[in-house]
Scaffold this active site. Structure first.
Site, PDB file in Angstrom:
ATOM      1  CG  HIS A   1      -1.540  20.113  23.386  1.00 43.43           C
ATOM      2  ND1 HIS A   1      -0.931  19.750  21.972  1.00 43.43           N
ATOM      3  CD2 HIS A   1      -1.178  21.474  23.403  1.00 43.43           C
ATOM      4  CE1 HIS A   1      -0.219  19.824  21.890  1.00 43.43           C
ATOM      5  NE2 HIS A   1       0.799  20.432  22.189  1.00 43.43           N
TER       6      HIS A   1
ATOM      7  CG  ASP B   1       3.851  19.857  21.721  1.00 46.62           C
ATOM      8  OD1 ASP B   1       3.032  19.563  22.343  1.00 46.62           O
ATOM      9  OD2 ASP B   1       4.468  20.137  20.935  1.00 46.62           O
TER      10      ASP B   1
ATOM     11  CD  GLU C   1      -0.143  24.328  21.504  1.00 44.19           C
ATOM     12  OE1 GLU C   1       0.261  25.529  22.012  1.00 44.19           O
ATOM     13  OE2 GLU C   1      -0.286  23.157  21.024  1.00 44.19           O
ATOM     14  CD  GLU C   2       1.798  21.331  18.275  1.00 46.19           C
ATOM     15  OE1 GLU C   2       1.736  22.531  17.970  1.00 46.19           O
ATOM     16  OE2 GLU C   2       2.190  21.105  19.445  1.00 46.19           O
TER      17      GLU C   2
ATOM     18  CG  ASP D   1       1.312  21.992  25.144  1.00 43.06           C
ATOM     19  OD1 ASP D   1       2.185  20.796  25.625  1.00 43.06           O
ATOM     20  OD2 ASP D   1       1.547  23.012  24.302  1.00 43.06           O
TER      21      ASP D   1
ATOM     22  CG  HIS E   1       6.750  21.089  16.439  1.00 40.74           C
ATOM     23  ND1 HIS E   1       6.514  23.108  16.591  1.00 40.74           N
ATOM     24  CD2 HIS E   1       5.764  20.937  17.895  1.00 40.74           C
ATOM     25  CE1 HIS E   1       6.040  22.936  17.715  1.00 40.74           C
ATOM     26  NE2 HIS E   1       5.099  22.381  18.845  1.00 40.74           N
TER      27      HIS E   1
HETATM   28 ZN   LIG Z   1       2.504  21.237  22.273  1.00 42.30          ZN
END
Ligand SMILES: [Zn+2]
Length: 456
Positions: A278, A290, A324-325, A352, A423
């Protein structure tokens, strides 16, 4: 009769042995090319320089157009944008939380709004804090113990799991559902201890949810050290208060895109193998692991295949999914389009889990199909992948799998560091090691190559 059978089976063994040697050589070439050319790593650096890529942001569109322009230089048959309308949320000015005890001592806490959170009212809010370990603990409290307060979920990360993803999975519910449970008890805000494995003060965001018909209260994640500070102060002074200000806002859905590269199959062009990651990330970092890494794994793998002059039998796509998030709209749009066009996917692969050393794949498919993929393992170099575990895939390919049963695989990497960074502002390009990233790219190329050669 028996002699003839023996002869044929010997011939078959010799032929398949020869085939295995050829496949092994091809896969070795992918690894050599990846480790010497460093193409995925160099692309990832360029991608990270564009900036954070939260869905709906200007930088996410910059990244989309950049990746399309890269695809156009790769010698693929086609590269195109697939329109997707995405949710658009912005953090606004950085959030602030000041803890003050009864002696007037105050401490600044490190925090990030949870994705999708509402902001605080004009001028911020102030409240006493009630600490719990879980939603279950909160549910056992009387509403009057919680009403008007800030709920603080403080479950520690379970360091005992060898796969830290399991510990993440166990705690992430306080991020996704904590504000709902807190609002049900009349709380004015919800804070969590960041769901991360490191001992530092970098907060980890991620998506959170509200329930329709229930107050949406501000929700944020504290750095682990800030969470421990808050815990220590509350132990001395349960009347300590927090002043919280957050400036997040929701906007109308915004136009965006999946970016798709394709090499058409020479023998079975209607059989599609798709791989992807993503392209969106959270708004506070490069999203290097990520999921910049997974995007470059996929794009890089298709490039490695083309570099070797392989003319695939089947159609191979590399897809950079958007959103995606905080919505999965990209994955849904891809599946909807595949269904509308009656496309037949024989496999979908997602990366991912970060740009770390590859270890295996998780696979959601019948045991027969999983056994077939397991038989490929011996063709990969030692110390790359060594297992195909049951279950797994990815958030972006999930909608396709659920719609038509396409077998799905997810790349599994050495995940020890992922949840230190995931994140958080620390998920930056400098934390990616080029060999580890490129091993993943070559592994994806090898798997795609074998699925193309032998079908599934
Ligand atoms: Zn991810």
């Amino acid at each position: 009769m028996r002699t003839t059978l023996l002869f044929f089976s010997m011939m078959l063994a010799i032929m398949s042995h020869g085939q295995n040697d050829q496949d092994r050589l091809m896969i070795k070439n992918f690894f050599d090319d990846a480790l010497t050319g460093k193409q995925s790593y160099l692309w990832l650096e360029d991608l990270c320089e564009i900036g954070p890529r939260l869905s709906g942001s200007k930088t996410s569109l910059d990244a989309i157009h950049w990746v399309k322009s890269v695809m156009d230089t790769c010698g693929f048959d086609t590269a195109y944008l697939q329109p997707v309308l995405v949710p658009h949320w912005e953090r606004g000015a950085r959030e602030k939380a000041t803890l003050t005890d009864r002696n007037g001592n105050s401490y600044e806490l490190s925090l990030l709004a949870i994705g999708g959170s509402v902001g605080t009212p004009e001028g911020g809010l102030r409240g006493q804090v009630i600490e719990v370990q879980s939603i279950d603990d909160l549910d056992h409290l009387k509403a009057e113990e919680v009403k008007g307060k800030i709920v603080f979920y403080n479950p520690p990360f379970d360091q005992r799991n060898i796969s830290p993803g399991s510990s993440y999975g166990a705690n992430v519910i306080v991020r996704s559902r904590g504000a709902i449970a807190a609002a049900k008890k009349g709380a004015i805000a919800s804070l969590i201890r960041s769901v991360g494995s490191s001992y530092d003060d970098a907060p980890h965001t991620g998506t959170g949810n509200y329930l329709e018909g229930l107050d949406s209260i501000p929700a944020a994640a504290l750095g682990v050290q800030s969470a421990e500070k808050l815990h220590d102060i509350l132990a001395l002074d349960p009347t300590a208060t927090i002043d919280l200000s957050m400036h997040c806002q929701w906007f109308d859905d915004a136009p965006s895109y999946n970016v798709i590269a394709e090499v058409r199959g020479a023998e079975f062009p209607d059989e599609i193998i798709v791989m992807g990651g993503h392209l969106d990330s959270w708004d506070i970092s490069d999203g290097a692991h990520d999921d910049g890494a997974g995007c470059m794994h996929s794009l890089g793998a298709l490039k490695l295949i083309v570099n070797q002059g392989v003319k695939p039998k089947r159609t191979i796509r590399a897809v950079m999914f958007i959103n995606e998030e905080n919505g999965t709209r990209g994955g849904i749009a891809y599946a909807d389009s595949a269904l509308a066009k009656n496309e037949k996917h024989i496999a979908a692969i997602e990366s991912d889990a970060g740009g770390f050393s590859p270890r295996g794949f998780g696979m959601t498919a019948s045991d027969d199909k999983r056994s077939k993929v397991e038989s490929f393992l011996s063709l990969f170099p030692r110390n790359t992948i060594s297992y195909i575990s049951r279950g797994g895939g990815g958030v972006d390919i999930g909608p396709l799998h659920r719609a038509d049963g396409t077998p799905m695989l997810g790349l599994i990497v050495d995940g020890q560091k992922m949840f230190d960074l995931h994140h958080s502002p620390n998920d930056v390009f400098e934390t990616v090691h080029f060999r580890e990233l490129e091993l993943g790219t070559a592994t994806m190329a090898g798997m795609i190559y074998l699925l193309d050669q032998y079908g599934l």
